[in-house]
Design an enzyme around this catalytic site. Structure first.
Site, PDB file in Angstrom:
ATOM      1  N   HIS A 269       0.942  -0.852  -0.280  1.00 26.71           N
ATOM      2  CA  HIS A 269      -0.127  -0.111  -0.240  1.00 26.71           C
ATOM      3  C   HIS A 269       0.479   1.187   0.430  1.00 26.71           C
ATOM      4  CE1 HIS A 269      -4.030   2.531   0.947  1.00 26.71           C
ATOM      5  NE2 HIS A 269      -2.609   2.847   1.300  1.00 26.71           N
ATOM      6  N   GLU A 270       1.623   1.549   0.757  1.00 29.69           N
ATOM      7  CA  GLU A 270       2.590   2.616   1.418  1.00 29.69           C
ATOM      8  C   GLU A 270       3.626   2.417   0.004  1.00 29.69           C
ATOM      9  OE1 GLU A 270       2.070   4.787   3.152  1.00 29.69           O
ATOM     10  OE2 GLU A 270       0.436   3.418   4.635  1.00 29.69           O
ATOM     11  N   HIS A 273       1.637   5.143  -2.723  1.00 33.26           N
ATOM     12  CA  HIS A 273       1.413   5.842  -2.788  1.00 33.26           C
ATOM     13  C   HIS A 273       3.479   6.440  -2.862  1.00 33.26           C
ATOM     14  CE1 HIS A 273      -2.134   7.362  -0.621  1.00 33.26           C
ATOM     15  NE2 HIS A 273      -1.598   5.600   0.671  1.00 33.26           N
ATOM     16  N   GLU A 299      -4.685   7.514  -2.999  1.00 30.96           N
ATOM     17  CA  GLU A 299      -5.184   6.336  -2.313  1.00 30.96           C
ATOM     18  C   GLU A 299      -5.936   5.767  -3.587  1.00 30.96           C
ATOM     19  OE1 GLU A 299      -4.789   6.621   0.289  1.00 30.96           O
ATOM     20  OE2 GLU A 299      -5.651   4.292   1.245  1.00 30.96           O
TER      21      GLU A 299
HETATM   22 CO    CO Z   1      -2.848   5.138   1.873  1.00 32.91          CO
END
Ligand code: CO
Length: 509
Positions: A269-270, A273, A299
């Site tokens: 997830h990170e 980003h 996101e």
């Molecule tokens: Co996030």
């Protein structure tokens, strides 16, 4: 006639100032990263002071020097020789400044002071399961947010003014309409899944050492295209991604010995980003063109990699052999298909950040309704826990045992962040819509993912999203890429097709 160089002087002076401000922001971000990852506990008071000094220097430059430079650059780009990008950069900076100038300095200081104290009270309240101690602070925060909405101004709903801080140009009514349309459809899907036999994910709960987990997640990050030449991964209590400019974008994750998915998926997830931040245009550092579009688009990038890609069959077909190599006992008698099913297990629960990909959205729908009601004054803070618990029963069928596992679970409200939550769900919906478009433009994408060729997708995201910076709103960007504004149908198609495979439920939602 003046040369172009003379004519872009004011614009260049604006760029220089914005880069100086960005340098201060990067220095603050580095001190904050250090505070979360490495700093000895005894340094916290000095560190807070250092961060305060950097923030006030940044504020001083923004209010005292930027307006004059911006005014001169605006006059200059009104000339026809300026590029469209220069015009849009200047326009975005003006919008930011106009919004910032609506809040009186005394109000900003009051908000900062209140939220800093409220956050400490919230930490204690959550640890002690004591909503009563947090209640007066949340009442203060809500009153300040109501005041903030008045300062910003709005047309339909005071919540519009708050939502706009996180998702510029998006109205409450539009999001509410979208969420209302999604609720019964996602609820029907959730009910059907819960009626089917549950998938087994217990084989993923055997111990794996921290070094092995970190090494495996790093191999996934490299395959995604995350550059360790321009970043690093460490451990922290709450995973995050932070950037000190495109050349140094760092992520953190967290470790549980008996749950590989816990570290792996927060890392991916990170990492999603971070790919976005590393992919921003280096030459546009400090300018909107070199910044991410919005929170919901940010996101969408993290969720696309975390859910749509790393919870796909293709992903596990590729990574199964290397996963088996570090986890041979756990995977004895298993297969890529069973890992795919296990990581897509749906089970409504109490805690948002540990929720599965489907029931997650109900956590957001509940918060979105609550925030609107608090800001509108139709729900009193003292009635909040009971209302929260009733909504969890209603949407997710779970009984909240105490406020620590209920209304006190998120840090956002104590920080004064109201209007933020919706961007998480919007991000999932954007991710599915972008990926449908990517599949149209990149034939056989899934075959390529299944052999580890992730660069096709990353390069597509580079051209479509990263390179465009913050020159457009989320809706404009979505229209440029897919030909239409945000449409939740791709998400519904994606999640129902996947859960049909995992649970064998066939449902037209
Ligand atoms: Co996030």
């Amino acid at each position: 006639m003046r040369s172009f160089d003379t004519m872009s002087q004011a614009y260049e002076a604006l760029v220089d100032k914005r880069q100086e401000i960005a340098d201060l922001a990067s220095a603050s971000a580095l001190l904050s990263w250090d505070q979360e990852v490495l700093m000895p506990a005894g340094a916290s008071a000095r560190r807070a002071r250092q961060l305060g000094t950097l923030a006030s220097l940044q504020h001083k430059m923004t209010v005292e020097e930027l307006p004059r430079l911006l005014g001169a650059a605006e006059a200059e780009v009104a000339n026809s020789e300026a590029t469209q990008t220069q015009r849009l950069n200047v326009q975005r900076i003006r919008e930011d400044l106009t919004k910032q100038q609506k809040l009186p300095a005394a109000f900003v200081a009051d908000m900062a002071e209140t939220s800093s104290r409220a956050q400490r009270v919230w930490e204690g309240a959550r640890a002690q399961n004591d909503f009563a101690s947090f209640q007066p602070w949340l009442e203060k925060i809500v009153a300040l947010k109501q005041q903030e909405a008045q300062y910003y101004g709005y047309i339909d709903h005071p919540y519009d003014a708050l939502l706009d801080s996180y998702e510029p140009g998006v109205r409450t009514a539009k999001v509410q309409q979208l969420f209302d349309a999604m609720k019964p459809r996602l609820k029907a899907l959730l009910d059907a899944v819960m009626a089917a036999p549950q998938v087994d994910d217990s084989f993923l709960m055997q111990p794996i050492g921290q070094d092995l987990q970190m090494a495996f997640s790093a191999s996934v990050l490299r395959q995604m295209g995350y550059s360790f030449e321009h970043g690093r991964q460490d451990l922290s209590a709450h995973p995050f991604c932070t950037s000190f400019g495109m050349e140094d974008v760092r992520i953190t994750t967290r470790y549980r010995p008996n749950d590989i998915g816990f570290l792996l998926y927060s890392s991916i997830h990170e990492g999603g980003h971070a790919l976005y931040e590393q992919g921003l245009k280096s030459e546009a550092y400090g300018m909107p063109e070199g910044e991410a579009c919005s929170l919901s688009i940010h996101e969408s990038m993290s969720r696309m990699w975390e859910n749509n890609i790393a919870r796909s069959e293709a992903f596990w077909n590729y990574f199964y052999p290397s996963f088996s190599a570090i986890y041979p006992d756990g995977l004895k008698g298993q297969s890529a298909e069973r890992v795919f099913a296990a990581v897509n297990k749906v089970a409504p629960s109490l805690i948002r950040i540990e929720a599965d990909e489907l029931s997650y959205h109900f956590h957001i729908f509940i918060r979105f309704e609550i925030e609107q009601a608090l800001v509108a004054g139709t729900l009193a803070v003292r009635d909040l826990p009971a209302y929260w618990n009733a909504q969890y029963k209603n949407y997710l069928g779970v009984t909240v045992p105490n406020d620590a596992h209920g209304v006190l679970q998120d840090v956002h409200w104590s920080l004064g962040a109201m209007g933020y939550f919706a961007t998480y769900s919007l991000g999932s919906f954007y991710a599915a819509q972008f990926l449908e478009e990517a599949r149209k433009q990149l034939p056989n994408l899934d075959e390529k993912l299944a052999v580890g060729e992730f660069h096709h997708l990353r390069e597509w995201l580079q051209g479509q999203i990263y390179d465009r910076g913050r020159l457009h709103t989320s809706d404009e960007l979505c229209t440029i890429i897919t030909g239409r504004e945000l449409d939740p149908e791709p998400f519904v198609r994606y999640i129902s097709a996947k859960l049909a495979k995992v649970y064998g439920v066939h449902l037209v939602v």
